[in-house]
Design an enzyme around this catalytic site. Structure first.
Site, short mmCIF file in Angstrom:
data_model
loop_
_atom_site.label_atom_id
_atom_site.label_comp_id
_atom_site.label_asym_id
_atom_site.label_seq_id
_atom_site.Cartn_x
_atom_site.Cartn_y
_atom_site.Cartn_z
N CYS A 1 -3.77 -6.83 22.80
CA CYS A 1 -4.66 -5.78 22.40
C CYS A 1 -4.44 -4.27 22.78
CB CYS A 1 -6.10 -6.09 23.07
SG CYS A 1 -7.31 -4.93 22.94
N TRP B 1 -11.52 -15.09 24.67
CA TRP B 1 -10.41 -14.88 25.57
C TRP B 1 -10.45 -16.05 26.83
CZ3 TRP B 1 -7.02 -12.10 23.41
CH2 TRP B 1 -7.46 -10.98 22.60
N VAL C 1 -16.98 -10.83 23.59
CA VAL C 1 -16.24 -10.92 24.65
C VAL C 1 -15.05 -10.26 24.40
CG1 VAL C 1 -15.17 -12.30 26.49
CG2 VAL C 1 -17.45 -12.97 25.63
N VAL D 1 -11.75 -7.45 25.47
CA VAL D 1 -10.82 -6.83 26.63
C VAL D 1 -10.49 -5.58 26.27
CG1 VAL D 1 -9.71 -8.92 27.43
CG2 VAL D 1 -8.85 -7.82 25.35
N TYR E 1 -7.53 -0.67 11.90
CA TYR E 1 -8.45 -1.78 11.62
C TYR E 1 -9.28 -1.60 10.44
CZ TYR E 1 -7.26 -3.82 16.22
OH TYR E 1 -6.75 -4.36 17.34
N1 GSH Z 1 -14.86 -3.48 23.51
C1 GSH Z 1 -14.40 -2.81 22.43
C2 GSH Z 1 -13.05 -2.38 22.10
C3 GSH Z 1 -12.18 -3.66 22.65
C4 GSH Z 1 -11.60 -4.36 21.52
O1 GSH Z 1 -11.85 -4.28 20.37
N2 GSH Z 1 -10.87 -5.71 22.02
C5 GSH Z 1 -10.49 -6.64 21.19
C6 GSH Z 1 -9.20 -7.06 21.23
S1 GSH Z 1 -7.92 -6.00 20.40
C7 GSH Z 1 -11.46 -7.69 21.59
O2 GSH Z 1 -11.33 -8.23 23.01
N3 GSH Z 1 -12.31 -8.24 20.61
C8 GSH Z 1 -12.87 -9.65 20.73
C9 GSH Z 1 -14.57 -9.03 20.39
O3 GSH Z 1 -14.77 -7.98 20.51
O4 GSH Z 1 -15.30 -9.88 20.08
C10 GSH Z 1 -15.26 -3.25 21.09
O5 GSH Z 1 -16.35 -4.01 21.25
O6 GSH Z 1 -15.10 -2.48 20.12
#
Ligand code: GSH
Length: 341
Positions: free
Chosen positions: A52, A85, A118, A120, A183
């Site tokens: 990530c 995760w 959820v 990271v 993205y």
């Molecule tokens: N927490 C942030 C950014 C962090 C993020 O997008 N992390 C990704 C991995 S690169 C992740 O965990 N995605 C899973 C999800 O949000 O469900 C968001 O919600 O935009």
């Protein structure tokens, strides 16, 4: 995997425009503990996926600042399942410190049935097992400033007070067009949306290349937060964004300035030694089944060029300012490194 939501905080897929959700848990861990979470060695655990880009910012900052002893690290499997995760890389599939199998358990301990995903990076309070923050934009800024008392000797100033406005302005442009721009291009659901994102991305990259033609780092003559944020996207560019996200006007390796800049950072202790290309490739190509239904992970690109000489030292610059590079990666946190000596 059965996930096609983008795995990137993407809350709208299908026919809707790609929209990144805001971090839901935005408590801050501070020196004065004003949100109830004081900076304290050993109290918190940083949970990341090395795949990530947002979590990888925190991995780099933690290394550069020498916070490994103060803030322990949990690394998730690069492939989420339908409960998100998970700690399947650890013995018995449990994080050895938190004792949980899924990161969602830490979210649940903080709040049940909250509406967000959820994600990271996440910082978890070890004693209660509850999530403190998943605010990826703030975590690294706080590591650089609020955690100063626990920095290693010789730690660089990654967010120098006199340069904060400049760093913030640049970081905002980089976020919109580059970090999140890839993205927006990758998960676009119509031609117009894709073209707008892709055009803005490459326009911004060309502006950044212009800026970096004669200066070694983005702001001032030392490594700052701005470089960390650009690096985590650049290091993924040819491996995933160029193909998987269709950001293919040119490859990073075809842009002389940005390729040398990215290699320079990669070869700086604290950057490349956090990068796991295997996790990166498997995560993007296998988790985003909406845009890669076969789940096939490409064999390329050749990664050996990351260690080629970059000659950026000729531009001057003092990578760590008055400080020093971080020491070796701590035992148990090493990453396999194709092409790295
Ligand atoms: N927490 C942030 C950014 C962090 C993020 O997008 N992390 C990704 C991995 S690169 C992740 O965990 N995605 C899973 C999800 O949000 O469900 C968001 O919600 O935009």
């Amino acid at each position: 995997m059965g996930r096609d939501d983008g795995g990137g905080g993407n809350r709208s897929y299908g026919r809707k425009k790609f929209k990144r959700s805001r971090a839901h848990f935005a408590d801050r861990i501070t020196a004065d503990g004003r949100d109830g979470w004081p900076v304290e060695a050993g109290r918190y655990r940083l949970v990341v996926s090395r795949a990530c880009p947002w979590a990888s910012r925190a991995l780099v900052s933690r290394r550069l600042l020498g916070l490994e002893d103060a803030l322990s690290l949990a690394v998730t499997d690069p492939l989420q399942d339908d409960r998100s995760w998970r700690f399947t890389l650890d013995p018995d599939g449990r994080d050895p410190v938190l004792g949980i199998r899924y990161l969602s358990e830490a979210y649940d301990r903080r709040e049940t049935d909250y509406p967000g995903g959820v994600s990271v990076p996440a910082v978890v309070d070890v004693e209660s097992g509850a999530l403190v923050t998943n605010d990826y934009q703030q975590i690294t800024l706080d590591l650089a400033t609020e955690w100063a008392a626990l920095h290693r000797e010789g730690a660089p100033d990654l967010y120098p007070r006199a340069r904060r406005d400049e760093i913030d302005a640049l970081a905002e442009d980089v976020f919109q067009d580059v970090n999140n721009g890839v993205y927006r291009a990758g998960f676009a659901t119509d031609q117009e949306e894709y073209e707008a994102a892709c055009t803005a991305l490459f326009r911004r990259l060309e502006l950044l290349a212009g800026r970096l033609e004669r200066q070694r780092y983005l702001v001032g003559d030392t490594i700052t937060e701005a470089d960390i944020r650009l690096f985590t996207t650049l290091v993924r560019f040819d491996a995933v964004y160029h193909g998987h996200f269709k950001c293919n006007r040119w490859k990073l390796t075809e842009n002389r300035v940005l390729w040398a800049y990215a290699r320079d950072l990669y070869q700086t202790p604290g950057f490349g030694d956090t990068v796991d290309f295997d996790h990166i490739k498997r995560h993007y190509y296998q988790v985003h089944t909406g845009i890669n239904p076969s789940g096939i992970v490409p064999l390329g690109p050749d990664l050996s060029g990351w260690t080629a000489p970059h000659h950026r030292a000729e531009l001057g610059g003092r990578p760590f300012g008055d400080g020093t590079p971080p020491g070796p990666v701590r035992a148990g946190e090493e990453v396999p490194a194709p092409g790295r000596p």
